[in-house]
Design a protein around this motif. Structure first.
Motif, short mmCIF file in Angstrom:
data_model
loop_
_atom_site.label_atom_id
_atom_site.label_comp_id
_atom_site.label_asym_id
_atom_site.label_seq_id
_atom_site.Cartn_x
_atom_site.Cartn_y
_atom_site.Cartn_z
N GLY A 130 0.78 -1.24 0.00
CA GLY A 130 0.00 0.00 0.00
C GLY A 130 0.82 1.29 0.00
N LYS A 131 2.11 1.21 -0.14
CA LYS A 131 2.90 2.45 -0.17
C LYS A 131 2.91 3.02 -1.59
CE LYS A 131 6.04 1.78 3.69
NZ LYS A 131 7.42 1.44 4.07
N ALA A 132 2.10 4.06 -1.75
CA ALA A 132 1.94 4.62 -3.09
C ALA A 132 3.23 5.21 -3.65
CB ALA A 132 0.83 5.69 -3.09
N GLN A 133 4.11 5.75 -2.73
CA GLN A 133 5.35 6.38 -3.23
C GLN A 133 6.22 5.36 -3.96
OE1 GLN A 133 4.26 6.19 -0.06
NE2 GLN A 133 5.89 7.08 1.23
N ALA A 134 6.06 4.11 -3.63
CA ALA A 134 6.88 3.08 -4.26
C ALA A 134 6.70 3.12 -5.78
CB ALA A 134 6.53 1.71 -3.71
N LEU A 135 5.48 3.45 -6.20
CA LEU A 135 5.23 3.51 -7.65
C LEU A 135 6.04 4.65 -8.28
CD1 LEU A 135 3.65 2.47 -10.12
CD2 LEU A 135 1.91 4.20 -9.60
N THR A 136 6.03 5.81 -7.57
CA THR A 136 6.80 6.95 -8.07
C THR A 136 8.27 6.57 -8.21
OG1 THR A 136 5.35 8.21 -6.64
CG2 THR A 136 7.10 9.42 -7.75
N PHE A 137 8.77 5.85 -7.20
CA PHE A 137 10.16 5.41 -7.24
C PHE A 137 10.43 4.52 -8.45
CE2 PHE A 137 13.18 1.95 -6.28
CZ PHE A 137 14.34 2.69 -6.09
N LEU A 138 9.51 3.59 -8.68
CA LEU A 138 9.69 2.66 -9.80
C LEU A 138 9.63 3.39 -11.15
CD1 LEU A 138 7.63 -0.33 -8.39
CD2 LEU A 138 10.11 -0.30 -8.84
N VAL A 139 8.71 4.36 -11.24
CA VAL A 139 8.64 5.15 -12.47
C VAL A 139 10.00 5.83 -12.71
CG1 VAL A 139 7.60 7.18 -13.60
CG2 VAL A 139 6.15 5.57 -12.36
N GLY A 140 10.52 6.40 -11.63
CA GLY A 140 11.81 7.08 -11.71
C GLY A 140 12.90 6.14 -12.19
N GLN A 141 12.89 4.91 -11.68
CA GLN A 141 13.91 3.93 -12.08
C GLN A 141 13.81 3.60 -13.56
OE1 GLN A 141 16.54 2.85 -10.09
NE2 GLN A 141 15.68 4.57 -8.98
N VAL A 142 12.57 3.44 -14.02
CA VAL A 142 12.38 3.13 -15.45
C VAL A 142 12.89 4.29 -16.31
CG1 VAL A 142 10.71 2.62 -17.28
CG2 VAL A 142 10.41 1.61 -15.00
N MET A 143 12.57 5.53 -15.88
CA MET A 143 13.01 6.70 -16.65
C MET A 143 14.54 6.76 -16.69
SD MET A 143 10.23 7.88 -17.76
CE MET A 143 10.79 9.36 -18.61
N LYS A 144 15.12 6.45 -15.55
CA LYS A 144 16.58 6.48 -15.46
C LYS A 144 17.18 5.43 -16.40
CE LYS A 144 20.19 6.22 -11.95
NZ LYS A 144 20.43 5.76 -10.57
N GLU A 145 16.61 4.22 -16.29
CA GLU A 145 17.08 3.10 -17.11
C GLU A 145 16.99 3.43 -18.61
OE1 GLU A 145 18.46 -0.96 -17.30
OE2 GLU A 145 18.34 0.52 -15.69
N SER A 146 15.91 4.18 -18.97
CA SER A 146 15.72 4.51 -20.40
C SER A 146 16.37 5.84 -20.76
CB SER A 146 14.23 4.56 -20.73
OG SER A 146 13.66 5.69 -20.11
N LYS A 147 17.18 6.37 -19.88
CA LYS A 147 17.83 7.67 -20.07
C LYS A 147 16.83 8.78 -20.39
CE LYS A 147 22.29 5.81 -21.45
NZ LYS A 147 21.97 4.35 -21.32
N GLY A 148 15.69 8.67 -19.67
CA GLY A 148 14.68 9.73 -19.80
C GLY A 148 13.84 9.63 -21.05
N ARG A 149 14.02 8.59 -21.84
CA ARG A 149 13.35 8.55 -23.14
C ARG A 149 12.00 7.85 -23.13
NH1 ARG A 149 17.16 5.65 -26.63
NH2 ARG A 149 15.71 6.11 -28.31
N ALA A 150 11.76 7.02 -22.09
CA ALA A 150 10.49 6.30 -22.07
C ALA A 150 9.33 7.27 -21.90
CB ALA A 150 10.50 5.28 -20.93
#
Lengths: 514, 93
Positions: free
Chosen positions: A472-492
């Motif tokens: 139920g920790k909603a911030q975890a989703l924000t963190f994961l989004v951030g990780q994906v963006m980082k992984e895609s060098k901001g392009r996703a």
């Protein structure tokens, strides 16, 4: 003692050099800034025997345009006169000016005052020639005589004189008048309006009178004010000086006083021996001018929209805030750029004229785009212009290029964050947004399969966050989004990342679902 | 014409006059004014002032700059020259 209440009465006389290529009565270059002394000089400038002046048409056109912009009447007939006075800044012993048949009369402009508009009358606009520049020299040796050096380069540069009615009631009104007047000259493109360099000069007539009377008390002419700030300070000083004289029962002497900026005072200037004995007479070397009504109307039709009207239109039509409208209309180039961008975006731009009409506002989607263009111009664009010391007219980014970039953002090809980098690249290289985006790693990844593989990698590597989200920790989703963006060098594509992540997390959470 | 008027005109024209000349020109200038006074007898009430006797109007040149004189020539007639400028007596306003 009962002190009388006094009212301030100020009238201004402005001299503006016109931006012509050549001088007003001869073909010497009028662009003398930075030139060696006496290198833009010919027999006409020197007033040598036998020479004949000829009027520069462009100078007259600029002056009539200005007069129209200041709502003046343009008489059909106008002529030049000789103003005689003996002073070494005049090589001929007279200045060619206009006396009883100026090219225009009876105009007005408005200035903002306490949230309202105040009318300031314009008595006349006329043309004359600028004078030579005198350089005063004091020899280093004690007892040596002071002398002056004459540089004739400036002599004959077209000089437009704009005389106001004594309609200003405070130094602030005078300052506002000058600002509005200069804005109009800049919008017309007829003068640089540069006070510090002396291409826009101002003399003031200042007097006081008991409140409630219309009697004209002795006025004092104040000169030597070389900036808007100097005008304000000099007038404020002069008003207080006169009040002090009147309050101790003295009388004001009619005189010319010079503003001494570093001391913050005005001092009496030795009056010219023959002031007001100019013995004007018609200039016999210059035939009179007759301006056809058709030509005057043609010029009127060519007038641009003026800053105040444009500012108002930017607010009512495009829905911009007053501070946004202020900055965008501060220069004509910036305001033109803004509207060119909107045009390129397919937003219907309204065409304002002269002093303006009230228009119905643009629809919401148009206003949204206007707001977005305004944000870019006032934000990133201004930041880069300031950083590189450029003016918007020198920028390599065309309005069409900026519009193209905004379209790419709107389509989701690039994110807002990427847009900043793309824009910086456009600014530096002059390349278009599409060129940059297609050639480099700026393109947003909107292909679901490609994003999905990144999402899966991130989920596998961050089981802790996945666990947190499930609890139920909603911030975890924000963190994961951030990780994906980082992984895609901001392009996703961020919204695609978001929905894919949710989908995956929920699928794993409730396998039976769907 | 009064003595003061003659002296004033001489000053405006930057002409130095001796005592005798002032007296002589008092007479001369008065005669000239008297002569022009005859013109005042003509009824000009219906005639607009004439600024130009050549029947021309709207003579303009286009805004094209061309080279100026070499500086030596500009300054050639200057009685005193310094720093590429004409040198004149102190004029302080």
């Amino acid at each position: 003692m009962l002190l009388m209440d006094y009212e301030t009465v100020i009238g201004l006389e402005v001299h503006a050099q016109l931006l012509t290529r050549s001088k007003i009565f001869c073909p010497c270059s009028a662009d003398y800034a930075g030139a060696e002394p006496n290198t833009h000089v010919c027999p006409v400038c020197l007033g040598l025997p036998g020479v004949l002046p000829t009027i520069n048409w462009q100078a007259m056109e600029y002056a009539v345009m200005t007069a129209l912009a200041l709502n003046c009447a343009i008489p059909e007939y106008t002529k030049f006169d000789r103003k005689n006075y003996p002073y070494p800044d005049l090589m001929k012993g007279y200045q060619i000016s206009q006396y009883d048949a100026p090219l225009s009369r009876d105009g007005w402009i408005t200035i903002p005052l306490n949230g309202q508009q105040k009318h300031i009358g314009i008595t006349r606009v006329h043309m004359e020639e600028d004078t030579a520049k005198l350089l005063h020299r004091t020899p280093p040796k004690a007892g040596g005589e002071t002398y002056s050096l004459v540089d004739v380069n400036r002599s004959g540069v077209p000089l437009m004189e704009i005389v106001s009615e004594p309609d200003m009631r405070s130094p602030e009104e005078a300052r506002q008048y000058l600002i509005q007047l200069r804005d109009i000259l800049l919008y017309l493109g007829v003068s640089t309006g540069n006070m510090e360099e002396g291409s826009f000069r101002c003399d003031a007539n200042v007097s006081l009178r008991p409140v409630g009377t219309s009697q004209l008390l002795t006025k004092v002419e104040v000169k030597n004010m070389n900036s808007f700030r100097a005008v304000y300070r000099a007038l404020a000083y002069e008003v207080e000086r006169q009040r002090a004289v009147l309050e101790r029962g003295g009388t004001i002497v009619q005189e010319t006083r010079g503003w001494v900026d570093d001391k913050g005072i005005t001092v009496s200037q030795r009056s010219k021996e023959f002031a007001h004995d100019y013995r004007y007479f018609p200039e016999p070397d210059l035939p009179p001018m007759v301006f056809s009504r058709e030509w005057v109307e043609e010029l009127r039709a060519r007038l641009p929209e003026f800053p105040q009207a444009r500012r108002q239109r930017f607010m009512t039509y495009y829905g911009l805030s007053s501070s946004e409208a202020d900055v965008l209309t501060a220069s004509r180039d910036m305001a033109d750029y803004f509207e060119a961008c909107l045009k390129a975006l397919g937003v219907p731009t309204s065409k304002g004229k002269g002093h303006g009409d009230i228009l119905p506002p643009l629809d919401a989607s148009g206003q949204k785009r206007a707001k977005s263009v305004s944000n870019w111009l006032l934000g990133e664009f201004s930041r880069l212009l300031n950083a590189t010391g450029q003016d918007i007219s020198q920028a390599q980014v065309t309005p069409e290029n900026l519009a193209q970039m905004l379209n790419l953002m709107e389509k989701g090809t690039i994110s807002g964050k990427m847009a900043k980098e793309v824009f910086e690249e456009m600014f530096r290289s002059g390349r278009s947004a599409e060129e940059i985006v297609s050639g480099t790693a700026y393109t947003q990844i909107s292909d679901a399969g490609e994003v999905e593989s990144v999402v899966e990698r991130v989920l596998a590597a961050n089981s802790r966050a996945v666990e947190d989200f499930r609890q139920g920790k909603a911030q975890a989703l924000t963190f994961l989004v951030g990780q994906v963006m980082k992984e895609s060098k901001g392009r996703a594509n961020p919204s695609l990342v978001n929905s894919l992540l949710r989908q995956k997390l929920e699928v794993q959470d409730e396998p039976s679902h769907g | 014409m009064s003595r003061q008027e003659v002296e004033h005109i001489a000053l405006l024209a930057r002409v130095g006059l001796t005592e005798q000349e002032v007296e002589r020109f008092q007479g001369h200038l008065s005669q000239i004014l008297d002569y022009f006074a005859i013109l005042e007898e003509v009824d000009t009430s219906g005639i607009s002032p004439t600024a130009q006797v050549i029947a021309l109007e709207n003579i303009f040149r286009s805004d094209v700059a061309s080279p100026s004189l070499p500086r030596e020539q500009v300054l050639a007639n200057g009685p005193q020259v310094e720093e590429g400028c004409f040198k004149v007596k102190a004029v302080l306003e």
